[in-house]
Motif scaffolding. Sequence first.
Motif, PDB file in Angstrom:
ATOM      1  N   HIS A  27       4.777   2.962   6.119  1.00  0.00           N
ATOM      2  CA  HIS A  27       6.041   3.707   6.136  1.00  0.00           C
ATOM      3  C   HIS A  27       6.465   4.188   7.512  1.00  0.00           C
ATOM      4  O   HIS A  27       7.602   4.641   7.678  1.00  0.00           O
ATOM      5  CB  HIS A  27       5.971   4.865   5.135  1.00  0.00           C
ATOM      6  N   SER A  28       5.574   4.143   8.475  1.00  0.00           N
ATOM      7  CA  SER A  28       5.956   4.611   9.817  1.00  0.00           C
ATOM      8  C   SER A  28       6.000   3.472  10.822  1.00  0.00           C
ATOM      9  O   SER A  28       6.615   3.598  11.878  1.00  0.00           O
ATOM     10  CB  SER A  28       4.941   5.642  10.321  1.00  0.00           C
ATOM     11  N   GLY A  29       5.309   2.377  10.508  1.00  0.00           N
ATOM     12  CA  GLY A  29       5.193   1.283  11.482  1.00  0.00           C
ATOM     13  C   GLY A  29       4.083   1.515  12.486  1.00  0.00           C
ATOM     14  O   GLY A  29       3.805   0.654  13.325  1.00  0.00           O
ATOM     15  N   LEU A 218       7.118   9.769  13.133  1.00  0.00           N
ATOM     16  CA  LEU A 218       6.511   8.703  13.940  1.00  0.00           C
ATOM     17  C   LEU A 218       7.506   7.563  14.148  1.00  0.00           C
ATOM     18  O   LEU A 218       7.630   7.009  15.245  1.00  0.00           O
ATOM     19  CB  LEU A 218       5.250   8.154  13.253  1.00  0.00           C
ATOM     20  N   LYS A 219       8.234   7.250  13.076  1.00  0.00           N
ATOM     21  CA  LYS A 219       9.191   6.151  13.143  1.00  0.00           C
ATOM     22  C   LYS A 219      10.327   6.485  14.118  1.00  0.00           C
ATOM     23  O   LYS A 219      10.741   5.655  14.935  1.00  0.00           O
ATOM     24  CB  LYS A 219       9.761   5.914  11.740  1.00  0.00           C
ATOM     25  N   ALA A 220      10.796   7.741  14.053  1.00  0.00           N
ATOM     26  CA  ALA A 220      11.888   8.161  14.944  1.00  0.00           C
ATOM     27  C   ALA A 220      11.425   8.087  16.404  1.00  0.00           C
ATOM     28  O   ALA A 220      12.164   7.634  17.282  1.00  0.00           O
ATOM     29  CB  ALA A 220      12.325   9.585  14.585  1.00  0.00           C
ATOM     30  N   PHE A 221      10.193   8.511  16.652  1.00  0.00           N
ATOM     31  CA  PHE A 221       9.637   8.462  18.011  1.00  0.00           C
ATOM     32  C   PHE A 221       9.572   7.005  18.482  1.00  0.00           C
ATOM     33  O   PHE A 221       9.985   6.673  19.604  1.00  0.00           O
ATOM     34  CB  PHE A 221       8.242   9.106  18.000  1.00  0.00           C
ATOM     35  N   SER A 222       9.049   6.154  17.618  1.00  0.00           N
ATOM     36  CA  SER A 222       8.895   4.740  17.953  1.00  0.00           C
ATOM     37  C   SER A 222      10.256   4.105  18.266  1.00  0.00           C
ATOM     38  O   SER A 222      10.409   3.361  19.239  1.00  0.00           O
ATOM     39  CB  SER A 222       8.225   4.056  16.767  1.00  0.00           C
TER      40      SER A 222
END
Length: 367
Positions: A27-29, A218-222
């Motif tokens: 879910h976060s990659g 985490l996804k937004a950061f990535s």
Amino acid sequence: MIKTPYYLIDKSKLLRNMEKIAYVREHSGAKALLALKCFATWSVFDLMSQYMDGTTSSSLNEVKLGKLKFGGETHAYSVAYADDEIEEVLAHSDKIIFNSIGQLERFADASASHVRGLRLNPGVSSSEFLIADPSRPFSRLGEWDADKVATVIDQISGFMIHNNCENSDFALFDQMLGEIEDKFGSLLEQPQIGWVSLGGGIHFTGENYPLDQFCARLKAFSERYGVQVFLEPGEASITMSTSLEVTVLDTLYNGKQLAIVDSSIEAHMLDLLIYRESAKMAPNDGELEYMVCGKSCLAGDIFGEFKFERELKVGDRLSFIDAAGYTMVKKNWFNGVKMPAIAVRELDGSVELVKEFTFDDFVNSLS
Ligand SMILES: Cc1ncc(COP(=O)(O)O)c(C=O)c1O
């Protein structure tokens, strides 16, 4: 019957953590690498490697263990590499993360064709203990100065930032990641930066951790920086999966009820002694209280005070829970106390003894 003392790793409990890690990856990659410094008992890597991407390390020995016994992606990191280690480290790793610009420059030629990163120190941490605080004053763990790092950014493609410690508070993780973005955003957004490892210390496999918020963050950061995020869970991978099984050897009364067991906190759960913490038992709610002590000569070899339903007697079996992290990797031969064997409870419930230590192992640990 396996003779105590022994560590008992329960694969079905381990699986609960693995499934949460798999959820976060999906879910976060983010990719998840087991931090071998916390747990390196390779007998259960067959299960763990199905749910995690690989390992990260703190030394040449760990990076080799990760490559040879776990497989997948292997990150090499060390506070400092010696000249005669670097070739083997490179041969056993997919990425090398240097702790300082000094090390990056020292091994610039040797590592020129390798994927390279640098450890950053954001100066914020969630550690309650100075000894474990990567951001402690004058810390040697990573580079602090973004302007200085900018001068070598052409030589690297990623960063490692480990600043969480036993952090089960998502809001605090989120806040500190925001501080990292403020401090190092100008580096993270450079086009040659393709990956960021956020280290370990995030207790996201614990009860009630808001996994979906964590994944979204985490996804937004990535996405913001266009980077592959890595996590390096140690404790989160193995929490609540293992016990240390011991037997009562003697009982005494010295103003308190004491029970001495065939193990030693100093030799078999050293981390607890370093942090002045008690071991854990469950249940722990009877009428009778005992101080459970180890059998080494150290006066403070005390596992803790626990409550029991019944009087303890010689021969009784006790079990300390949550005994996987920073225990087996730190066990030692102090006093020559019998080193705990290692047993694994398989998913079908059968228990297999995977390692026993003998007098020869004690002899061979010194010369
Ligand atoms: C660089 C790095 N990565 C990962 C970890 C693993 O941390 P934990 O076992 O708390 O998840 C540590 C622990 O000290 C670390 O220093």
